[in-house]
Design a protein around this motif. Structure first.
Motif, PDB file in Angstrom:
ATOM      1  N   GLU A 165      45.463-121.020 -51.528  1.00 34.55           N
ATOM      2  CA  GLU A 165      44.763-120.981 -50.246  1.00 34.55           C
ATOM      3  C   GLU A 165      44.836-122.362 -49.600  1.00 34.55           C
ATOM      4  OE1 GLU A 165      40.288-120.149 -48.490  1.00 34.55           O
ATOM      5  OE2 GLU A 165      40.926-119.117 -50.324  1.00 34.55           O
ATOM      6  N   ASN A 167      44.103-123.057 -46.266  1.00 32.67           N
ATOM      7  CA  ASN A 167      42.885-123.181 -45.470  1.00 32.67           C
ATOM      8  C   ASN A 167      42.356-121.766 -45.235  1.00 32.67           C
ATOM      9  OD1 ASN A 167      44.265-122.084 -43.146  1.00 32.67           O
ATOM     10  ND2 ASN A 167      45.092-124.138 -42.749  1.00 32.67           N
ATOM     11  N   GLN A 168      41.388-121.627 -44.339  1.00 34.96           N
ATOM     12  CA  GLN A 168      40.776-120.324 -44.121  1.00 34.96           C
ATOM     13  C   GLN A 168      41.746-119.309 -43.522  1.00 34.96           C
ATOM     14  OE1 GLN A 168      37.255-121.076 -41.747  1.00 34.96           O
ATOM     15  NE2 GLN A 168      36.002-121.460 -43.576  1.00 34.96           N
ATOM     16  N   CYS A 169      42.799-119.786 -42.913  1.00 30.31           N
ATOM     17  CA  CYS A 169      43.732-118.882 -42.229  1.00 30.31           C
ATOM     18  C   CYS A 169      45.078-118.741 -42.931  1.00 30.31           C
ATOM     19  CB  CYS A 169      43.977-119.356 -40.798  1.00 30.31           C
ATOM     20  SG  CYS A 169      42.502-119.374 -39.763  1.00 30.31           S
ATOM     21  N   LEU A 170      45.428-119.685 -43.791  1.00 33.28           N
ATOM     22  CA  LEU A 170      46.760-119.698 -44.396  1.00 33.28           C
ATOM     23  C   LEU A 170      46.693-119.611 -45.918  1.00 33.28           C
ATOM     24  CD1 LEU A 170      48.519-122.496 -42.291  1.00 33.28           C
ATOM     25  CD2 LEU A 170      48.815-120.018 -42.068  1.00 33.28           C
ATOM     26  N   THR A 171      47.511-118.719 -46.508  1.00 35.04           N
ATOM     27  CA  THR A 171      47.638-118.591 -47.957  1.00 35.04           C
ATOM     28  C   THR A 171      49.120-118.555 -48.316  1.00 35.04           C
ATOM     29  OG1 THR A 171      45.577-117.338 -48.152  1.00 35.04           O
ATOM     30  CG2 THR A 171      47.125-117.199 -49.990  1.00 35.04           C
ATOM     31  N   ASP A 197      50.864-116.068 -45.741  1.00 36.29           N
ATOM     32  CA  ASP A 197      49.958-115.166 -45.028  1.00 36.29           C
ATOM     33  C   ASP A 197      49.170-115.943 -43.984  1.00 36.29           C
ATOM     34  OD1 ASP A 197      50.804-113.133 -46.676  1.00 36.29           O
ATOM     35  OD2 ASP A 197      49.083-113.243 -48.018  1.00 36.29           O
ATOM     36  N   TRP A 198      49.330-115.559 -42.726  1.00 33.43           N
ATOM     37  CA  TRP A 198      48.589-116.185 -41.630  1.00 33.43           C
ATOM     38  C   TRP A 198      47.587-115.180 -41.086  1.00 33.43           C
ATOM     39  CZ3 TRP A 198      50.394-116.212 -35.962  1.00 33.43           C
ATOM     40  CH2 TRP A 198      49.432-116.830 -35.170  1.00 33.43           C
ATOM     41  N   GLY A 199      46.319-115.381 -41.389  1.00 36.71           N
ATOM     42  CA  GLY A 199      45.277-114.487 -40.889  1.00 36.71           C
ATOM     43  C   GLY A 199      44.884-114.864 -39.479  1.00 36.71           C
ATOM     44  N   PHE A 200      45.614-114.356 -38.496  1.00 34.88           N
ATOM     45  CA  PHE A 200      45.399-114.744 -37.104  1.00 34.88           C
ATOM     46  C   PHE A 200      44.261-113.966 -36.450  1.00 34.88           C
ATOM     47  CE2 PHE A 200      48.521-111.360 -37.107  1.00 34.88           C
ATOM     48  CZ  PHE A 200      48.097-110.530 -36.075  1.00 34.88           C
ATOM     49  N   GLU A 202      40.615-111.180 -37.620  1.00 32.65           N
ATOM     50  CA  GLU A 202      39.697-110.885 -38.722  1.00 32.65           C
ATOM     51  C   GLU A 202      40.298-109.932 -39.741  1.00 32.65           C
ATOM     52  OE1 GLU A 202      35.104-109.299 -39.474  1.00 32.65           O
ATOM     53  OE2 GLU A 202      35.948-109.377 -37.452  1.00 32.65           O
ATOM     54  N   LYS A 205      47.046-109.924 -40.413  1.00 36.58           N
ATOM     55  CA  LYS A 205      47.778-111.091 -40.869  1.00 36.58           C
ATOM     56  C   LYS A 205      49.277-110.891 -40.653  1.00 36.58           C
ATOM     57  CE  LYS A 205      48.018-109.566 -45.707  1.00 36.58           C
ATOM     58  NZ  LYS A 205      47.664-109.896 -47.114  1.00 36.58           N
TER      59      LYS A 205
END
Length: 241
Positions: A165, A167-171, A197-200, A202, A205
């Protein structure tokens, strides 16, 4: 021949199994994507793979239950504009025993047009997985029910994977797997994959990825006898609810 007619029995079965448990929730995921080549267990089956699918998963009485459908269109021979297509239906039941998680699953490969000679196939698989701390390891055996000329000859796969992980948006996800033919006594391919994985949003991704497969197969008459090293890249968009 993916890992996964849009109204499928697997989704209906998962929903029915959890219907009697008021605390059970079914989670769904829709996904679509593009890959430069259709790479299946180290075998290059075509170019320009466009895919779409839906998965469902739930917990019921200590069991994890999942199912889904995966549909793809691609250029099988790579030399014409003829589009080949395939639909895979799959379901799995698993249980965490503490020392490891055991799973059993079923896959139906519906080869449309002249894909794979127009011959459908079916597999049952058995898997053990465990979180080792530094990575998650799994060992899976695939049993070809049909055993046609394109049978898997007792295909098994050892895999390692890990997620970082950022950050909160990228894994960042890294993994690899090694295939082995039990009946043929021969390794098939060593494949490594990296994805981001980019959680753009809620529940959405975008996951660009790249994979490289090293050909190892030498068994005469198997699918892996004439394979070469392959590099593929693409991206997957998924939405969960």
């Amino acid at each position: 021949m993916h890992n996964y007619c849009k109204t499928i029995g697997a989704l209906a079965a998962a929903s029915a199994l959890v219907a009697g448990n008021a605390n059970a929730e079914v989670e769904y995921e829709l996904h679509t994507g593009y890959t430069s080549s259709y790479l299946f267990r180290g075998v290059e089956l075509g170019d320009d793979l466009v895919e779409v699918g839906v998965d469902a998963a739930a917990e019921w009485n200590g069991l994890s239950i999942s199912g889904g459908v995966w549909a793809a269109a691609f250029d099988q021979d790579g030399t014409s504009n003829d589009i080949d297509s395939e639909v895979d239906l799959y379901t799995e039941v698993g249980k965490d025993f503490g020392f490891a998680t055991a799973s059993v699953g079923y896959i139906y490969y519906w080869n449309l047009d002249n894909t794979n000679g127009g011959t459908d196939d079916q597999e049952v698989y058995f898997s053990l997985s465990r979180d080792l701390g530094f990575a998650t390891a799994s060992l899976t055996y695939f049993w070809d029910i049909i055993e046609n000329d394109g049978g898997n000859e007792g295909y098994s796969e050892l895999a390692l994977s890990r997620a970082f992980e950022l950050n909160q948006c990228l894994t960042l996800n890294v993994g690899g797997n090694l295939g082995y033919l039990i009946e043929g006594g021969d390794f098939t391919a060593l494949t490594t994959k990296v994805s981001l994985d980019w959680g753009f949003a809620e529940h959405a991704k975008l996951s660009p990825f790249a994979a490289y497969s090293i050909a190892l197969g030498e068994s005469t008459g198997s699918l892996w006898n004439s394979t070469e090293n392959e590099f593929v890249a693409g991206s997957l968009l998924s939405v969960g609810f």
